[in-house]
Design a protein around this motif. Sequence first.
Motif, PDB file in Angstrom:
ATOM      1  N   LEU A   1      -3.204   8.700   1.169  1.00  0.00           N
ATOM      2  CA  LEU A   1      -3.887   9.907   1.626  1.00  0.00           C
ATOM      3  C   LEU A   1      -5.400   9.721   1.607  1.00  0.00           C
ATOM      4  O   LEU A   1      -6.102  10.111   2.547  1.00  0.00           O
ATOM      5  N   GLU A   2      -5.896   9.142   0.519  1.00  0.00           N
ATOM      6  CA  GLU A   2      -7.340   8.961   0.394  1.00  0.00           C
ATOM      7  C   GLU A   2      -7.869   8.035   1.480  1.00  0.00           C
ATOM      8  O   GLU A   2      -8.880   8.329   2.133  1.00  0.00           O
ATOM      9  N   LYS A   3      -7.179   6.935   1.707  1.00  0.00           N
ATOM     10  CA  LYS A   3      -7.614   5.983   2.730  1.00  0.00           C
ATOM     11  C   LYS A   3      -7.559   6.628   4.118  1.00  0.00           C
ATOM     12  O   LYS A   3      -8.483   6.440   4.935  1.00  0.00           O
ATOM     13  N   THR A   4      -6.504   7.380   4.381  1.00  0.00           N
ATOM     14  CA  THR A   4      -6.360   8.039   5.679  1.00  0.00           C
ATOM     15  C   THR A   4      -7.431   9.097   5.869  1.00  0.00           C
ATOM     16  O   THR A   4      -8.045   9.203   6.937  1.00  0.00           O
ATOM     17  N   ALA A   5      -7.674   9.899   4.843  1.00  0.00           N
ATOM     18  CA  ALA A   5      -8.677  10.964   4.931  1.00  0.00           C
ATOM     19  C   ALA A   5     -10.059  10.400   5.213  1.00  0.00           C
ATOM     20  O   ALA A   5     -10.854  10.998   5.957  1.00  0.00           O
ATOM     21  N   LYS A   6     -10.374   9.254   4.622  1.00  0.00           N
ATOM     22  CA  LYS A   6     -11.697   8.652   4.791  1.00  0.00           C
ATOM     23  C   LYS A   6     -11.967   8.194   6.218  1.00  0.00           C
ATOM     24  O   LYS A   6     -13.125   7.996   6.598  1.00  0.00           O
ATOM     25  N   LYS A   7     -10.934   8.042   7.011  1.00  0.00           N
ATOM     26  CA  LYS A   7     -11.138   7.615   8.402  1.00  0.00           C
ATOM     27  C   LYS A   7     -11.745   8.735   9.243  1.00  0.00           C
ATOM     28  O   LYS A   7     -12.240   8.491  10.341  1.00  0.00           O
ATOM     29  N   GLY A   8     -11.664   9.962   8.745  1.00  0.00           N
ATOM     30  CA  GLY A   8     -12.380  11.064   9.387  1.00  0.00           C
ATOM     31  C   GLY A   8     -11.645  11.809  10.472  1.00  0.00           C
ATOM     32  O   GLY A   8     -12.168  12.802  10.992  1.00  0.00           O
ATOM     33  N   ARG A   9     -10.456  11.380  10.833  1.00  0.00           N
ATOM     34  CA  ARG A   9      -9.706  12.115  11.848  1.00  0.00           C
ATOM     35  C   ARG A   9      -9.005  13.324  11.207  1.00  0.00           C
ATOM     36  O   ARG A   9      -8.647  13.276  10.026  1.00  0.00           O
ATOM     37  N   PRO A  10      -8.778  14.386  11.971  1.00  0.00           N
ATOM     38  CA  PRO A  10      -7.999  15.495  11.429  1.00  0.00           C
ATOM     39  C   PRO A  10      -6.624  15.019  10.959  1.00  0.00           C
ATOM     40  O   PRO A  10      -6.099  14.013  11.462  1.00  0.00           O
ATOM     41  N   MET A  11      -6.042  15.748  10.011  1.00  0.00           N
ATOM     42  CA  MET A  11      -4.756  15.356   9.433  1.00  0.00           C
ATOM     43  C   MET A  11      -3.799  16.544   9.410  1.00  0.00           C
ATOM     44  O   MET A  11      -4.205  17.675   9.129  1.00  0.00           O
TER      45      MET A  11
END
Length: 359
Positions: free
Chosen positions: A143-153
């Motif tokens: 989750l942290e790595k995905t969130a850091k990419k900056g795209r909406p989730m």
Amino acid sequence: MPLTFELCPGRMIGGNHPCFIIAEIGQNHQGDIEIAKKMIKVAKDCGADCAKFQKSELEHRFTNKALARPYVSKNSFGKTYGDHKRHLEFSHEHYRELKKYAEEVGIFLTASGMDEKAVDFLHELNVPFFKVASADTNNLPYLEKTAKKGRPMVISSGMQNMETMRQVYKTVKKHNPNFTILQCTSAYPLAPENVNLRMITEYQTEFPDIPIGYSGHESGIEISLAAVALGAKVLERHITLNKTWKGSDHEASLDPGELAELVRCVRVVERSLGSCIKQMLPCEHACHDKLGKSVVAKGKIPKGTIITLDMLAVKVAEPMGVPPEDIFQLVGKTVIDDVEDEDSVMPDVVDGYGKKSKC
């Protein structure tokens, strides 16, 4: 009002924006890219906002032992689970082809990144948002790595408890404000008693600064419509071209006719939610003019009489006079002109009554 944000280019969610409807193709394409394209077109034709797949880099998602285990099932596409998953998994080039096709058709395309490497590829593919499947919702490093990419989730919540969802919220919020949580129960097909739609309002209370949605695995469309009525701002449903095809998701999926009806009904439900201000609407005037009641005299009331309640009745009358909700305001006041039996008590014949009639 819940937070609003742009989930896809030009498409806001939350607040008073329309519910964003995701047609989850998943792996119901049977490993056939032509079927996948047909399903993208179906999603578009039925009015969905987005077609979604599931992308895995199998060696990063599964251990070697998990891939090598025998897979004996009516839904199997191979002797081992690895063979089964490889049959259903599209290549990077396939995904580029599908994304190009979706752009030509005019519908957004994304996928659940089922492991970190898959998320990296989807980021490269430039999907509008990341979908987090329930199996990864408690995978905090992911989750942290995905969130850091900056795209909406868009984050499903199947198989989790509330304390975990609080951790999920804090983990993502720290790096990315643009996300939504979907109420979800991971069972296929899902029995109504296990849906727990009340979690939508619970999430709205617990996380008031993000939109809340619903990912459904039930049969039919009724429960999904109820979710929208409760305030779901994103709605995800699996779709299929044939519910009898091999695969565990088909039975819990909507066929094209059901998807079209779902989209149509969602938009009707949204219109019906209307306003939270209670007032007589213009569309009610005809009924009010025909059937609305007024205060009338129960027998003649001579000029100068002090009104008592037993002098009054409430009836449909012509013309309309004092509205029934004001009847007790008339008691103790004096009529300044004669009021004949069954005549409407008009506002201007009661001394000290200042309210004008509704007509």
